[in-house]
Write a protein that holds these residues in place. Sequence first.
Motif, PDB file in Angstrom:
ATOM      1  N   ALA A 135      -8.075 -24.436 -23.317  1.00  0.00           N
ATOM      2  CA  ALA A 135      -7.459 -23.162 -22.923  1.00  0.00           C
ATOM      3  C   ALA A 135      -8.441 -22.275 -22.182  1.00  0.00           C
ATOM      4  N   ARG A 136      -9.746 -22.436 -22.466  1.00  0.00           N
ATOM      5  CA  ARG A 136     -10.744 -21.620 -21.790  1.00  0.00           C
ATOM      6  C   ARG A 136     -10.866 -21.991 -20.315  1.00  0.00           C
ATOM      7  N   ALA A 137     -10.594 -23.263 -19.982  1.00  0.00           N
ATOM      8  CA  ALA A 137     -10.595 -23.651 -18.565  1.00  0.00           C
ATOM      9  C   ALA A 137      -9.473 -22.940 -17.821  1.00  0.00           C
ATOM     10  N   THR A 138      -8.321 -22.832 -18.493  1.00  0.00           N
ATOM     11  CA  THR A 138      -7.209 -22.105 -17.890  1.00  0.00           C
ATOM     12  C   THR A 138      -7.570 -20.630 -17.700  1.00  0.00           C
ATOM     13  N   LYS A 139      -8.257 -20.088 -18.712  1.00  0.00           N
ATOM     14  CA  LYS A 139      -8.691 -18.700 -18.589  1.00  0.00           C
ATOM     15  C   LYS A 139      -9.697 -18.532 -17.453  1.00  0.00           C
TER      16      LYS A 139
END
Length: 475
Positions: free
Chosen positions: A138-142
């Motif tokens: 999810a941090r990559a999406t962020k």
Amino acid sequence: MKREKHVLQHILSEKKRVEKMRGDDMSAKDEFGTTKYIIYAEFEANGVVERPDVVGAIFGQTEGLLGDDLDLRELQKTGRIGRIRVEVHTKAGKTYGTITVPSSLDRVETAILAAALETIDRVGPAEAQIKVLRIEDARATKRKYIIERAKEILETLVEEEIPETQELTEEVKKAVRAKELIEYGPEKLPAGPHVPFSDSIIVVEGRADVLNLLKHGIKNAIAVEGTSIPETIIKLSKERIVTAFTDGDRGGELILKELLQVADVDYVARAPEGKEVEELTKKEIVKALRSKIPAEQVITEVFYKGKSFYDIIKEREKAAEAKPAESLDVQPEVKVEKKPEMEAQLTEKIPEKTQEEEAKVETKAEEARIIKPIQQQPKRASELEEFADFIERVKKEQTALLLDKDKNIIAEIPVRDLLTTISNRDGIYAIIFNGIITQRLIDIVSEKGVKYLLGARKANVVRRPIDLKIITFAE
């Protein structure tokens, strides 16, 4: 009774729909909160099952499988596992769907939890199979969102902030120029800081014109501030070299005519036709001032021949194109014409003179022509001899020397610091430097009471103070 039953069903269906919407919102909030990873899985059941059956199977069949630390119920209570989302649809007696599990665990624990989902083999009464498709960071999406949003913010910053910065810079410059502006005379006329002591001044129409000239480095302008010429301008015109610089419109023409009538104007310059001085660029200002015309010519052409200032300019340009030679190149021809006229006059007055007397007359005429250069040359030569050693020194070392009355060196400085040093020092008798003698340098030097100014050459010198002797190395 039927009506009441129908209303009750409608209320219950609306309540379920609202609860479902709230559940979706909560799920989305969990996913985008502290979530690190999201597990995406799909399932297939050989029978008709519903969402609660799938969720129950996940919690029931993983309970105690991975120990207390990775128990789903405990993890969900502590917030390390988010709300599990399940979507189901039925086709041909079978149920298919997807499972989404938000996780705040580290990557190893999340992978173990994802593998545990695949051990589930029954959902409700039907056999089922669960397969993990992927684990998304999810941090990559962020990070992607951050990059895209940062681009948008930067574009907005470039579009909005840079013009604002330019406006601030212009505001500061405007404040500095306004600070340089002074009030001169009893009428408190807007003027540049050099007006009180400059030998030449530029008379413009208003305060904005003075500010525009200040903006481009011209600090000896003063405004008339109205159609009536102030007494201060009239007095200044008798003491200084005055250039009238007016707008290129009807109002500028009227002020110019009044100036020419009541003040002692030396030169006339005007903005390009249809433009005002306050809106001119530096190039236009310089061009207009270089194209200035002696006031006597303007008075003759405007008042007696009915021409406008711009007609005079056009005629001068046509004359320059037809005869590009400068007026200085014509002077030798005038001198050549004077000699036969002089001889003719002498012949008419004394027709019967002998050859000796004629020779004497020619000798006297020749002496009359060359007497002044012969007197000046030894003087300049002797002056150069006095400063010869200093001249050689500045040529070699590229410096400027300041001398006192006894020809002792007061200071030896770089040429670039000459103006600053002169302004801050008194008692200078002579200045010798290997550079160009300009009008600005002459004005400053004459104010400090300097007697000799020696330089490599002169450029654009139009005024020479009586008490200052200007000598170039070539002389």
